[in-house]
Design a protein around this motif. Structure first.
Motif, PDB file in Angstrom:
ATOM      1  N   GLU A 271      -3.304   4.483   2.251  1.00  0.00           N
ATOM      2  CA  GLU A 271      -4.035   3.331   1.730  1.00  0.00           C
ATOM      3  C   GLU A 271      -4.140   2.224   2.771  1.00  0.00           C
ATOM      4  O   GLU A 271      -4.475   1.096   2.452  1.00  0.00           O
ATOM      5  CB  GLU A 271      -3.356   2.791   0.464  1.00  0.00           C
ATOM      6  CG  GLU A 271      -3.467   3.731  -0.724  1.00  0.00           C
ATOM      7  CD  GLU A 271      -2.898   3.132  -1.995  1.00  0.00           C
ATOM      8  OE1 GLU A 271      -2.359   2.002  -1.927  1.00  0.00           O
ATOM      9  OE2 GLU A 271      -2.980   3.790  -3.049  1.00  0.00           O
ATOM     10  N   SER A 272      -3.871   2.565   4.014  1.00  0.00           N
ATOM     11  CA  SER A 272      -3.979   1.576   5.085  1.00  0.00           C
ATOM     12  C   SER A 272      -4.393   2.257   6.375  1.00  0.00           C
ATOM     13  O   SER A 272      -4.179   3.454   6.567  1.00  0.00           O
ATOM     14  CB  SER A 272      -2.650   0.841   5.282  1.00  0.00           C
ATOM     15  OG  SER A 272      -1.646   1.757   5.676  1.00  0.00           O
TER      16      SER A 272
ATOM     17  N   SER B 182      -2.090  -1.464  10.446  1.00  0.00           N
ATOM     18  CA  SER B 182      -1.482  -2.528   9.644  1.00  0.00           C
ATOM     19  C   SER B 182      -2.449  -3.111   8.622  1.00  0.00           C
ATOM     20  O   SER B 182      -2.084  -3.993   7.853  1.00  0.00           O
ATOM     21  CB  SER B 182      -1.000  -3.656  10.569  1.00  0.00           C
ATOM     22  OG  SER B 182      -2.092  -4.206  11.293  1.00  0.00           O
ATOM     23  N   ARG B 183      -3.667  -2.601   8.599  1.00  0.00           N
ATOM     24  CA  ARG B 183      -4.668  -3.169   7.693  1.00  0.00           C
ATOM     25  C   ARG B 183      -4.712  -2.392   6.383  1.00  0.00           C
ATOM     26  O   ARG B 183      -4.974  -1.185   6.362  1.00  0.00           O
ATOM     27  CB  ARG B 183      -6.052  -3.148   8.341  1.00  0.00           C
ATOM     28  CG  ARG B 183      -7.124  -3.734   7.443  1.00  0.00           C
ATOM     29  CD  ARG B 183      -8.417  -3.972   8.162  1.00  0.00           C
ATOM     30  NE  ARG B 183      -9.416  -4.556   7.285  1.00  0.00           N
ATOM     31  CZ  ARG B 183     -10.637  -4.911   7.651  1.00  0.00           C
ATOM     32  NH1 ARG B 183     -10.999  -4.748   8.922  1.00  0.00           N
ATOM     33  NH2 ARG B 183     -11.483  -5.435   6.795  1.00  0.00           N
ATOM     34  N   ASP B 184      -4.467  -3.088   5.309  1.00  0.00           N
ATOM     35  CA  ASP B 184      -4.503  -2.517   3.971  1.00  0.00           C
ATOM     36  C   ASP B 184      -5.960  -2.393   3.530  1.00  0.00           C
ATOM     37  O   ASP B 184      -6.711  -3.369   3.555  1.00  0.00           O
ATOM     38  CB  ASP B 184      -3.727  -3.446   3.034  1.00  0.00           C
ATOM     39  CG  ASP B 184      -3.654  -2.924   1.618  1.00  0.00           C
ATOM     40  OD1 ASP B 184      -4.110  -1.795   1.366  1.00  0.00           O
ATOM     41  OD2 ASP B 184      -3.132  -3.663   0.752  1.00  0.00           O
TER      42      ASP B 184
ATOM     43  N   ARG C 131     -12.485   1.960  -1.136  1.00  0.00           N
ATOM     44  CA  ARG C 131     -11.605   0.794  -1.079  1.00  0.00           C
ATOM     45  C   ARG C 131     -11.513   0.111  -2.448  1.00  0.00           C
ATOM     46  O   ARG C 131     -10.441  -0.356  -2.850  1.00  0.00           O
ATOM     47  CB  ARG C 131     -12.112  -0.195  -0.023  1.00  0.00           C
ATOM     48  CG  ARG C 131     -12.019   0.322   1.413  1.00  0.00           C
ATOM     49  CD  ARG C 131     -12.518  -0.716   2.384  1.00  0.00           C
ATOM     50  NE  ARG C 131     -11.709  -1.927   2.288  1.00  0.00           N
ATOM     51  CZ  ARG C 131     -12.157  -3.138   2.625  1.00  0.00           C
ATOM     52  NH1 ARG C 131     -13.404  -3.306   3.054  1.00  0.00           N
ATOM     53  NH2 ARG C 131     -11.363  -4.189   2.512  1.00  0.00           N
TER      54      ARG C 131
ATOM     55  N   PRO D 222       0.814  -1.213   0.000  1.00  0.00           N
ATOM     56  CA  PRO D 222       0.000   0.000   0.000  1.00  0.00           C
ATOM     57  C   PRO D 222       0.842   1.254   0.000  1.00  0.00           C
ATOM     58  O   PRO D 222       1.914   1.293   0.599  1.00  0.00           O
ATOM     59  CB  PRO D 222      -0.810  -0.124   1.300  1.00  0.00           C
ATOM     60  CG  PRO D 222       0.020  -1.004   2.177  1.00  0.00           C
ATOM     61  CD  PRO D 222       0.687  -1.963   1.261  1.00  0.00           C
TER      62      PRO D 222
END
Length: 284
Positions: free
Chosen positions: A12-13, A16-18, A271, A8
């Motif tokens: 874009e995150s 730690s979650r894309d 998203r 990413p």
């Protein structure tokens, strides 16, 4: 459509979650269907209609996917308004004023005082037709400047336009009367009561603003504070409408539900945009 494997980029995150990661089968199916449909449409567009920076079909498809998903979601959200109308009619036909509404108004009357009434009025004005757009504009302009991108502005404009449309359509469709003026705190309002426009718009704009802010945060405590402040603001905004006697509780509940559904749809559309743009970068 294959799952993007490139890392990413900035914004874009969330932690730690894309945001381009789709862990569920349903999510991947949505990406595949919307992406395939968008590519098919983009392939038929004249080249001059594609973004000047990158005139590839894949890049155009990413933008089309955002528009298509947001458009379909808005139609479904408007249908949800109509469903809310049918539920409301069923409740009214059985009980008159819904069982939750009168007790909530009675409780508000019990807690009122001149000082508290004035404080709540000042707070509820933040969710009105002037206060909420100003707050949302401050957030998105700040983010747009920091990110040097128009994406936050576009997302908020789409979210606000859909929210306003659902508020207007819902009020015109249902035409529910507000609580009696004898039980309301001035200044009085004359538009129909269902759904609560303050609640619906605050829910949409605040949820989207929180999402955009989260994309730019780096520390867990920042995310916790952002989500907490946003949630408290939305809840209190809805309750303030009941406290002041400007809306029935069921108007507010509908505003929360419809607003959250639309906000999540806009977030999902973004998203999809990120996912397909990343795929375009990989293939360019």
């Amino acid at each position: 459509m294959p799952e993007p494997v490139t890392p990413p980029q900035r914004s874009e995150s969330i932690g730690s979650r894309d945001v381009a990661g789709w862990p569920t089968r349903l999510g991947r199916w949505v990406v595949h269907v919307v992406g395939t449909f968008a590519v098919a449409i983009a392939a038929r567009l004249p080249e001059r209609w594609r973004p000047a920076a990158d005139r590839t079909i894949a890049w155009s498809a990413a933008n089309l996917a955002f528009i298509l998903f947001a458009g379909v979601s808005l139609s479904l959200a408007l249908a949800l308004v109509d469903v809310s109308h049918e539920v409301y009619e069923a409740v009214v036909g059985h009980d008159g004023v819904a069982a939750l509404d009168q007790p909530a108004l009675d409780l508000a009357l019990h807690w009122r005082s001149p000082g508290l009434d004035q404080a709540v009025t000042l707070f509820t004005d933040l969710g009105g037709g002037v206060g909420m757009p100003i707050l949302a504009t401050l957030v998105v302009v700040t983010l747009a400047v920091l990110q040097r991108a128009w994406t936050p502005v576009v997302i908020m404009v789409v979210a606000a336009a859909g929210s306003l449309l659902m508020t207007v359509v819902g009020k015109d469709l249902i035409g529910r009367a507000r609580p009696p003026l004898a039980f309301a705190v001035p200044p009085y309002e004359s538009t129909p009561s269902f759904p609560s426009g303050h609640t619906l718009n605050a829910t949409v704009l605040t949820t989207v603003a929180v999402y955009l802010i989260l994309l730019g945060t780096t520390a867990a405590w920042q995310r916790v504070v952002t989500v907490s402040v946003g949630a408290v603001f939305v809840v209190l905004m809805g309750l303030s409408r009941v406290f002041l006697g400007h809306h029935w509780l069921t108007d507010v509940i509908a505003g929360w539900a419809i607003g959250l559904a639309w906000a999540l749809a806009v977030i999902t559309a973004h998203r999809l945009l990120v996912t397909l743009r990343r795929a375009a970068r990989r293939t360019s």
